[in-house]
Write a protein that holds these residues in place. Structure first.
Motif, mmCIF file in Angstrom:
data_model
loop_
_atom_site.group_PDB
_atom_site.id
_atom_site.type_symbol
_atom_site.label_atom_id
_atom_site.label_comp_id
_atom_site.label_asym_id
_atom_site.label_seq_id
_atom_site.Cartn_x
_atom_site.Cartn_y
_atom_site.Cartn_z
ATOM 1 N N ARG A 197 -59.453 -28.227 20.997
ATOM 2 C CA ARG A 197 -60.309 -28.273 20.140
ATOM 3 C C ARG A 197 -60.424 -27.123 19.460
ATOM 4 O O ARG A 197 -59.935 -25.894 19.927
ATOM 5 N N PRO A 255 -74.271 -28.264 20.137
ATOM 6 C CA PRO A 255 -73.748 -27.880 18.827
ATOM 7 C C PRO A 255 -72.387 -27.118 18.730
ATOM 8 O O PRO A 255 -71.688 -26.927 18.013
ATOM 9 N N ALA A 294 -62.650 -24.785 16.373
ATOM 10 C CA ALA A 294 -63.958 -24.715 15.742
ATOM 11 C C ALA A 294 -63.730 -23.526 14.887
ATOM 12 O O ALA A 294 -62.888 -22.707 14.929
ATOM 13 N N SER A 328 -75.081 -31.899 15.823
ATOM 14 C CA SER A 328 -76.429 -31.158 14.991
ATOM 15 C C SER A 328 -77.653 -30.978 15.908
ATOM 16 O O SER A 328 -77.458 -31.900 16.938
ATOM 17 N N ASP A 368 -67.086 -38.407 15.048
ATOM 18 C CA ASP A 368 -68.642 -38.689 14.171
ATOM 19 C C ASP A 368 -69.425 -37.193 14.300
ATOM 20 O O ASP A 368 -69.312 -36.546 14.893
ATOM 21 N N SER A 369 -70.545 -37.617 13.558
ATOM 22 C CA SER A 369 -71.721 -36.747 13.662
ATOM 23 C C SER A 369 -72.697 -37.196 14.383
ATOM 24 O O SER A 369 -73.072 -38.424 14.117
ATOM 25 N N LEU A 387 -62.682 -35.225 13.678
ATOM 26 C CA LEU A 387 -63.900 -34.312 13.681
ATOM 27 C C LEU A 387 -64.890 -34.782 14.397
ATOM 28 O O LEU A 387 -65.574 -35.860 14.237
ATOM 29 N N ASN A 399 -69.031 -33.638 14.908
ATOM 30 C CA ASN A 399 -70.301 -32.474 14.591
ATOM 31 C C ASN A 399 -71.332 -32.751 15.204
ATOM 32 O O ASN A 399 -71.778 -33.898 15.065
ATOM 33 N N THR A 417 -68.957 -28.642 18.410
ATOM 34 C CA THR A 417 -68.582 -28.744 17.132
ATOM 35 C C THR A 417 -67.479 -28.392 16.801
ATOM 36 O O THR A 417 -67.005 -27.203 16.924
#
Length: 134
Positions: free
Chosen positions: A43, A92, A45, A133, A10-11, A129, A131, A95
């Motif tokens: 992961r 961040p 990136a 912020s 999720d974001s 994914l 993400n 991500t």
């Protein structure tokens, strides 16, 4: 055929939490059961190499990447054929696409150099994914 399916990506904002499950199927068609499998999270990136995040073997031995120690927790529920990655204090830099991976089974241990399994990974999921912020 063994299949691994990740979910939970999720974001979210920095400082938040996510829990990624990975459900395995198909081990019943092999000579090994899920509870003998070594599993790991990786992961990838953008612009970076794939990184092992955490690994857990059938004995419960665990390893983490230095970048996630104290923030991420790997666990497994053998009754549900499911691997989990609890991620807290997200940054961040976390991500990435997160992949679940597993070896063929047989009780092999985690790797001695970095999160992974001793004889490598035989099966991979398609990824979920994450993400973060700022």
């Amino acid at each position: 055929q063994v299949q691994l399916v990740e979910s939970g990506g999720d974001s979210v904002q920095a400082g938040g939490s996510l829990r990624l499950p990975c459900t395995a199927s198909g081990y019943a068609n092999t000579r090994y059961t899920f509870d003998s499998v070594c599993m790991a999270w990786f992961r990838l990136a953008p612009g970076k190499e794939r990184e092992g995040v955490a690994a857990i073997d059938s004995s419960g031995d665990i390893s983490y990447a230095n970048s996630v120690k104290g923030r991420f927790t790997i666990s497994r529920d053998d009754r549900k054929n499911t691997l989990y990655l609890q991620m807290n204090g997200l940054k961040p830099d976390d991500t990435a696409m997160y992949y679940c991976a597993a070896d063929k089974g047989g009780g092999y241990t985690i790797a001695t150099s970095g999160p992974g399994c001793y004889f490598g990974m035989n099966y991979w999921g398609k990824g979920t994914l994450v993400n973060i912020s700022s």
